[in-house]
Design a protein around this motif. Structure first.
Motif, mmCIF file in Angstrom:
data_model
loop_
_atom_site.group_PDB
_atom_site.id
_atom_site.type_symbol
_atom_site.label_atom_id
_atom_site.label_comp_id
_atom_site.label_asym_id
_atom_site.label_seq_id
_atom_site.Cartn_x
_atom_site.Cartn_y
_atom_site.Cartn_z
ATOM 1 N N MET A 1 57.290 34.651 29.871
ATOM 2 C CA MET A 1 55.841 33.738 29.232
ATOM 3 C C MET A 1 55.062 34.067 28.835
ATOM 4 N N LEU A 2 55.010 34.857 29.652
ATOM 5 C CA LEU A 2 53.595 35.911 30.220
ATOM 6 C C LEU A 2 53.458 36.711 28.539
ATOM 7 N N LEU B 1 39.851 36.784 31.478
ATOM 8 C CA LEU B 1 41.881 37.252 31.321
ATOM 9 C C LEU B 1 42.536 37.681 30.591
ATOM 10 N N LEU B 2 42.072 39.384 30.416
ATOM 11 C CA LEU B 2 43.264 40.410 31.123
ATOM 12 C C LEU B 2 43.359 40.777 32.461
ATOM 13 N N GLU B 3 42.163 40.677 33.508
ATOM 14 C CA GLU B 3 42.133 40.481 35.053
ATOM 15 C C GLU B 3 43.428 39.254 35.562
ATOM 16 N N LEU B 4 43.431 38.246 34.629
ATOM 17 C CA LEU B 4 43.905 37.302 35.274
ATOM 18 C C LEU B 4 45.239 37.664 34.894
ATOM 19 N N TYR B 5 45.777 38.035 33.846
ATOM 20 C CA TYR B 5 47.213 38.489 33.224
ATOM 21 C C TYR B 5 47.369 39.379 34.159
ATOM 22 N N LEU B 6 46.992 40.755 34.129
ATOM 23 C CA LEU B 6 47.704 41.792 34.933
ATOM 24 C C LEU B 6 48.034 40.956 36.602
ATOM 25 N N ASN C 1 53.652 33.468 41.542
ATOM 26 C CA ASN C 1 53.686 31.283 42.015
ATOM 27 C C ASN C 1 53.569 31.361 40.339
ATOM 28 N N LYS C 2 54.419 30.698 39.948
ATOM 29 C CA LYS C 2 54.723 30.163 38.891
ATOM 30 C C LYS C 2 53.776 29.167 38.055
ATOM 31 N N THR C 3 53.275 28.546 38.915
ATOM 32 C CA THR C 3 51.982 27.948 38.358
ATOM 33 C C THR C 3 51.033 28.249 37.801
ATOM 34 N N LEU C 4 50.706 29.492 38.604
ATOM 35 C CA LEU C 4 49.541 30.308 37.971
ATOM 36 C C LEU C 4 50.091 31.191 36.791
ATOM 37 N N ASN C 5 51.617 31.746 36.209
ATOM 38 C CA ASN C 5 51.477 31.791 35.160
ATOM 39 C C ASN C 5 51.914 31.224 33.896
ATOM 40 N N TYR C 6 52.474 30.167 34.784
ATOM 41 C CA TYR C 6 52.307 28.853 33.360
ATOM 42 C C TYR C 6 50.847 29.285 32.672
#
Length: 277
Positions: free
Chosen positions: A19-20, A230-235, A242-247
């Motif tokens: 999903m990411l 947002l880029l740093e969060l994505y990386l 952590n699926k919750t964070l990924n979603y």
């Protein structure tokens, strides 16, 4: 960041990581189309007015862009806007995996041109902001100035890691550079998205180009760029299980993609195309 990170490609194969990848790809496709539209607008509008010596038309889209008798300042403005087309057209091309893998020489030469152009454009932008009486308030001006510092710092880091042949780190810094270099594009798209959603100017005065919304937009586009956050969060999400964070990160990217699409639509029909007729 670890060297195992591959920009725009999660290192896991779980559904949440897929999903990411899908979210990032959707944003990149939308942003690329929007940047190419903006780049061609720059070439067509400023190219046409330059060839026809109709420089005063610059002031219709860039306040104080042309000042009669100030040939040095006008030249700096011309360099700034025309070189900006290299950034918004060439930047997305640099992020295409096919170009990096199948045309490495082209990727390297375009990357070198991108880096030099980004530095020149940022310096020219500083001159314009502080010598041309740019619209907006002081906070906006300082925010834009800080963006120039980011551009030069990120460009240096990108070059340093490329020379050291640490290409994963080089690509990460290149992505950061891509985000801050496109601050002006993000600002325009964000503004037009706001105007479309609200049906007109809300939270600012369109005549003086000041107000709480524009101050907020400038700060979080230039001084504290949310695009880099947002880029740093994505990386980071690419490395974690952590699926919750990924979603959550995926949903945020999808939301940003939607807002970006709205902004591109508004800018294309409301700003760019009407000026090149």
């Amino acid at each position: 960041m670890t060297r195992a990170i591959q920009p725009l490609q999660p290192i896991k194969s779980t559904f949440s990581h897929r999903m990411l990848r899908i979210a990032a790809s959707c944003w990149l496709i939308v942003a690329s189309v929007g940047q190419w539209l903006f780049g061609f607008y720059i070439l067509l509008f400023y190219g046409k007015t330059t060839l026809t010596s109709d420089f005063e038309r610059w002031n219709r889209v860039l306040p104080h862009g042309y000042v009669a008798g100030d040939w040095v300042g006008n030249l700096i403005v011309g360099i700034h806007v025309l070189l900006a087309s290299i950034l918004v057209i060439g930047g997305p091309i640099q992020l295409l995996p096919w170009v990096r893998h199948q045309a490495p020489v082209f990727h390297r030469r375009l990357g070198q041109l991108y880096l030099v152009t980004a530095i020149v454009v940022s310096i020219a932008g500083l001159v314009m902001v502080w010598t041309r009486g740019s619209v907006g308030d002081t906070i906006q001006h300082y925010s834009i100035s800080l963006q120039a510092v980011y551009i030069m710092g990120f460009a240096y880091q990108s070059i340093r890691y490329a020379k050291a042949r640490q290409f994963n780190q080089h690509r990460i810094w290149a992505l950061r550079l891509f985000m801050v270099t496109n601050g002006g594009w993000f600002f325009r798209v964000g503004l037009m998205s706001w105007l479309v959603i609200n049906g007109g100017p809300v939270g600012f005065d369109p005549q003086s180009f000041t107000g709480p919304f524009l101050t907020f937009l400038a700060v979080f586009t230039y001084a504290i760029p949310l695009s880099v956050v947002l880029l740093e969060l994505y990386l980071y999400a690419c490395q974690t299980l952590n699926k919750t964070l990924n979603y959550l990160v995926s949903a945020t990217i999808f939301l940003v993609t939607l807002l970006t699409t709205i902004g591109i639509f508004g800018a294309t029909l409301g700003l760019w195309f009407p000026q090149i007729k």
